[in-house]
Design a protein around this motif. Structure first.
Motif, PDB file in Angstrom:
ATOM      1  N   UNK A   1      37.221  47.335  50.719  1.00 23.72           N
ATOM      2  CA  UNK A   1      36.398  46.134  50.708  1.00 23.72           C
ATOM      3  C   UNK A   1      36.500  45.400  52.030  1.00 23.72           C
ATOM      4  N   UNK A   2      35.360  44.972  52.562  1.00 24.14           N
ATOM      5  CA  UNK A   2      35.343  44.194  53.799  1.00 24.14           C
ATOM      6  C   UNK A   2      35.398  42.701  53.523  1.00 24.14           C
ATOM      7  N   UNK A   3      35.346  42.304  52.238  1.00 23.51           N
ATOM      8  CA  UNK A   3      35.386  40.890  51.900  1.00 23.51           C
ATOM      9  C   UNK A   3      36.791  40.344  52.094  1.00 23.51           C
ATOM     10  N   UNK A   4      36.889  39.109  52.503  1.00 24.74           N
ATOM     11  CA  UNK A   4      38.182  38.460  52.619  1.00 24.74           C
ATOM     12  C   UNK A   4      38.620  37.949  51.258  1.00 24.74           C
ATOM     13  N   UNK A   5      39.949  37.915  51.048  1.00 24.01           N
ATOM     14  CA  UNK A   5      40.471  37.420  49.789  1.00 24.01           C
ATOM     15  C   UNK A   5      39.994  35.989  49.574  1.00 24.01           C
TER      16      UNK A   5
ATOM     17  N   UNK B   1      22.332  37.259  28.799  1.00 23.85           N
ATOM     18  CA  UNK B   1      22.313  36.493  30.038  1.00 23.85           C
ATOM     19  C   UNK B   1      23.690  36.173  30.574  1.00 23.85           C
ATOM     20  N   UNK B   2      24.561  37.170  30.663  1.00 29.40           N
ATOM     21  CA  UNK B   2      25.931  36.963  31.128  1.00 29.40           C
ATOM     22  C   UNK B   2      25.967  36.718  32.621  1.00 29.40           C
ATOM     23  N   UNK B   3      26.736  35.697  33.042  1.00 30.40           N
ATOM     24  CA  UNK B   3      26.892  35.364  34.454  1.00 30.40           C
ATOM     25  C   UNK B   3      28.335  34.974  34.731  1.00 30.40           C
ATOM     26  N   UNK B   4      28.932  35.543  35.782  1.00 27.46           N
ATOM     27  CA  UNK B   4      30.252  35.130  36.261  1.00 27.46           C
ATOM     28  C   UNK B   4      30.489  35.772  37.626  1.00 27.46           C
ATOM     29  N   UNK B   5      31.431  35.216  38.376  1.00 26.02           N
ATOM     30  CA  UNK B   5      31.805  35.728  39.692  1.00 26.02           C
ATOM     31  C   UNK B   5      33.244  36.218  39.660  1.00 26.02           C
ATOM     32  N   UNK B   6      33.530  37.250  40.455  1.00 30.07           N
ATOM     33  CA  UNK B   6      34.898  37.726  40.645  1.00 30.07           C
ATOM     34  C   UNK B   6      35.182  37.731  42.138  1.00 30.07           C
ATOM     35  N   UNK B   7      36.246  37.071  42.548  1.00 23.63           N
ATOM     36  CA  UNK B   7      36.584  36.973  43.959  1.00 23.63           C
ATOM     37  C   UNK B   7      37.351  38.200  44.426  1.00 23.63           C
ATOM     38  N   UNK B   8      37.287  38.475  45.722  1.00 19.84           N
ATOM     39  CA  UNK B   8      38.116  39.522  46.306  1.00 19.84           C
ATOM     40  C   UNK B   8      39.584  39.141  46.144  1.00 19.84           C
TER      41      UNK B   8
ATOM     42  N   UNK C   1      45.213  44.244  43.964  1.00 19.63           N
ATOM     43  CA  UNK C   1      44.523  42.968  44.183  1.00 19.63           C
ATOM     44  C   UNK C   1      44.937  42.349  45.513  1.00 19.63           C
ATOM     45  N   UNK C   2      46.206  42.480  45.881  1.00 14.71           N
ATOM     46  CA  UNK C   2      46.683  41.906  47.137  1.00 14.71           C
ATOM     47  C   UNK C   2      46.027  42.562  48.345  1.00 14.71           C
ATOM     48  N   UNK C   3      45.528  43.792  48.172  1.00 20.64           N
ATOM     49  CA  UNK C   3      44.844  44.479  49.269  1.00 20.64           C
ATOM     50  C   UNK C   3      43.399  44.017  49.431  1.00 20.64           C
ATOM     51  N   UNK C   4      42.904  43.137  48.531  1.00 24.00           N
ATOM     52  CA  UNK C   4      41.546  42.625  48.618  1.00 24.00           C
ATOM     53  C   UNK C   4      40.594  43.173  47.589  1.00 24.00           C
ATOM     54  N   UNK C   5      41.060  44.098  46.764  1.00 21.11           N
ATOM     55  CA  UNK C   5      40.217  44.669  45.703  1.00 21.11           C
ATOM     56  C   UNK C   5      40.077  43.653  44.564  1.00 21.11           C
ATOM     57  N   UNK C   6      38.929  43.645  43.914  1.00 23.05           N
ATOM     58  CA  UNK C   6      38.740  42.848  42.701  1.00 23.05           C
ATOM     59  C   UNK C   6      39.117  43.697  41.489  1.00 23.05           C
ATOM     60  N   UNK C   7      39.777  43.082  40.522  1.00 23.78           N
ATOM     61  CA  UNK C   7      40.169  43.771  39.293  1.00 23.78           C
ATOM     62  C   UNK C   7      39.567  43.023  38.112  1.00 23.78           C
ATOM     63  N   UNK C   8      38.799  43.751  37.296  1.00 21.92           N
ATOM     64  CA  UNK C   8      38.284  43.197  36.041  1.00 21.92           C
ATOM     65  C   UNK C   8      39.115  43.792  34.922  1.00 21.92           C
ATOM     66  N   UNK C   9      39.844  42.938  34.207  1.00 19.46           N
ATOM     67  CA  UNK C   9      40.858  43.371  33.254  1.00 19.46           C
ATOM     68  C   UNK C   9      40.412  42.980  31.848  1.00 19.46           C
TER      69      UNK C   9
END
Length: 528
Positions: A6-10, A32-39, A197-205
């Motif tokens: 991922x090129x996104x910053x945490x 109509x599900x909506x949500x955001x997950x951060x890097x 997650x610390x490497x910048x990956x998003x985790x959906x658990x």
């Protein structure tokens, strides 16, 4: 562990779900599900069975296409129309149903479906990438050329998790990853997920274990009946408040209705039960009207005790008597004749006919009563079906639908309900009876088991979950490394159970303490 591509910053939004809708016929599964997950964020998706979680996961992993709404990854609108497209886009999935291939080796399973593994020097490349992941998950002892058939279900689950974590994905989706794991194995998963997650990956658990959600995750999105009802920082939640978000209220627990002044009937005796390499001389007594538990981590022998009593361990030895009838160990038909019914911990592989109607699944084990000369007796079939559907709390209008169309909780109700209301069943065995079931479905299944005990059965279940043991069992037998280490009736210390399950006892086979008056095991203030 390798870093995420991922090129996104945490802290940046890496995954944006906006207005997802999915309809199946007349049923709108997601509204109509909506949500955001951060890097760098570990983001939980919670809700009762049928809330829409699995459908959202399928859309994010390319298994289903939304009817409306959009998905953005790292700021780009993406069309995840297939599993391959999702993998190329940087999405890795660990589904709640195992997808490893037992006939292949550990390495071959790790490389399955990995778009990063090329054809040249692929084994050396894969070994360099996956070996650190296996070490992080506590699988450093495995050989990469080891057949998966050598591994138990917990280790197979960890191999599947390693495959996803080693794919250098931007989004890793973990759907019930610890459902089959011991506490020690789960701790390895938590550590590895935090590193990813610390490497910048998003985790959906996705998990029904609400305690681990609050311990591991940063944020929780809750769905109810297809809608997103809340997205909240875990720092602002308790288990109770999370349950209320999921269900709208706290579920009622079944209460014990046994007269503590009256000794209940001894219905079954097990003496010196052994399974080579797994159970060593296990003895116990089962009483009518009580819910008994065999408690232990994976590998303790608890599951094997139930399977041996059900006739599914050909090498089992010792003796068992049910209601005066000896049980012929090693033969399922002999166990059934003795009045034993068994529900395994894998309802899809060892219990349900997923493509058959709910009605057939509920009545499959009582055809002798419902047929004459091989012909179904319509009146008996209809009355038995109506009684079981009502008992299990199922929708009678759906009895003709395939059981595979039900949520996990309702599938488990069908699996358990198959053995209820039968005069020929005296002992009901259940291995991990609420695996993969949400908090509402869990309460309903516990109520079914309590009702079964109150009808005069002896109920015996195996579980690794402390909360379930404290909430449901009247009598708990703890096991460690194949041996009994403790027996507890009535109010029991959770700390004591956990210590015996994880560390055993100084004595290989302690003498049973004097039995206390039958009653509920100590209930935790919060049931996760």
């Amino acid at each position: 562990m390798t870093s995420s591509p991922s090129s996104a910053r945490i802290g940046d939004v890496l995954v944006r779900v906006d207005g997802l809708v999915r309809t199946y016929g007349s049923t709108r599964a997601v509204r109509g599900a909506s949500f955001d997950v951060q890097a760098g964020e570990i983001h939980a998706l919670c809700g009762h069975n049928g809330a829409g979680k699995s459908t959202v996961v399928k859309m994010l992993s390319g298994q289903e296409s939304p009817d409306a709404g959009t998905i953005h990854l790292a700021g780009r609108l993406v069309d995840l129309g297939s599993r391959q497209a999702a993998q190329r886009g940087g999405v890795a999935l660990v589904d709640q149903e195992l997808s490893v291939v037992p006939a292949l080796t550990v390495m071959e399973n790790l490389m399955l479906g990995d778009p990063q593994v090329g054809w040249l020097d692929r084994r050396r490349t894969a070994a360099r990438r996956f070996r650190p992941v296996l070490d992080d998950l506590g699988l450093g002892h495995l050989r990469l050329d080891q057949p998966l058939t050598d591994l138990g279900i917990g280790e197979r689950q960890l191999v599947e998790i390693a495959r996803a974590l080693g794919q250098q994905a931007r989004l890793v989706i973990l759907d019930e990853p610890t459902a089959t794991l011991s506490d020690v194995e789960s701790a390895h998963v938590y550590s590895a997920v935090r590193k990813v997650a610390a490497s910048g990956c998003s985790v959906l658990f996705v998990s029904h274990r609400l305690g681990e959600v609050l311990e591991l995750c940063d944020t929780v999105t809750v769905m109810r009946d297809g809608d997103v009802v809340a997205t909240t920082s875990t720092a602002d939640l308790t288990v109770e408040s999370l349950i209320v978000q999921m269900l709208g209220e706290l579920p009622e627990r079944p209460d014990r209705r046994l007269d503590q002044d009256t000794e209940s009937e001894v219905l079954a005796r097990i003496d010196g039960l052994s399974v080579p390499g797994r159970v060593d001389g296990m003895s116990m007594t089962l009483h009518a009207g009580r819910v008994h538990a065999v408690a232990g981590q994976l590998g303790s022998g608890a599951s094997e005790v139930l399977r041996a009593l059900a006739g599914l361990e050909p090498g089992a030895s010792g003796s068992a008597v049910v209601d005066g009838c000896p049980v012929h160990l090693g033969h399922p038909s002999g166990a059934a004749r003795a009045g034993i019914a068994f529900a395994s911990n894998d309802r899809k592989s060892e219990g349900l006919f997923l493509d058959k109607p709910i009605a057939w699944n509920l009545l499959a084990t009582r055809l002798g009563h419902l047929t004459r000369l091989g012909v179904i007796r319509g009146g008996r079939w209809s009355s038995s079906l109506a009684r079981l559907v009502a008992l299990c709390g199922l929708d009678p209008k759906r009895s003709g639908h395939s059981v595979g169309s039900l949520s996990g909780g309702n599938q488990q109700k069908v699996f358990v309900g198959r053995s209820l209301g039968r005069d020929d069943v005296r002992v009901l065995l259940l291995d991990d009876p609420t695996r993969g079931v949400d908090v509402g479905g869990r309460a309903a299944i516990h109520a079914l088991l309590r009702d079964a005990a109150d009808s005069g059965m002896a109920v015996l279940f195996a579980s690794t979950e402390l909360e379930e043991l404290l909430d449901l069992a009247d009598v708990v037998t703890t096991m460690h490394q194949g041996k009994v280490v403790g027996r507890h009736a009535g109010r029991t210390s959770g700390a004591l159970l956990l210590r015996e399950m994880t560390h055993g006892s100084a004595a290989d086979e302690p003498s049973a303490p004097a039995e206390q008056p039958p009653g509920r095991a100590e209930k935790r203030e919060v049931h996760a």
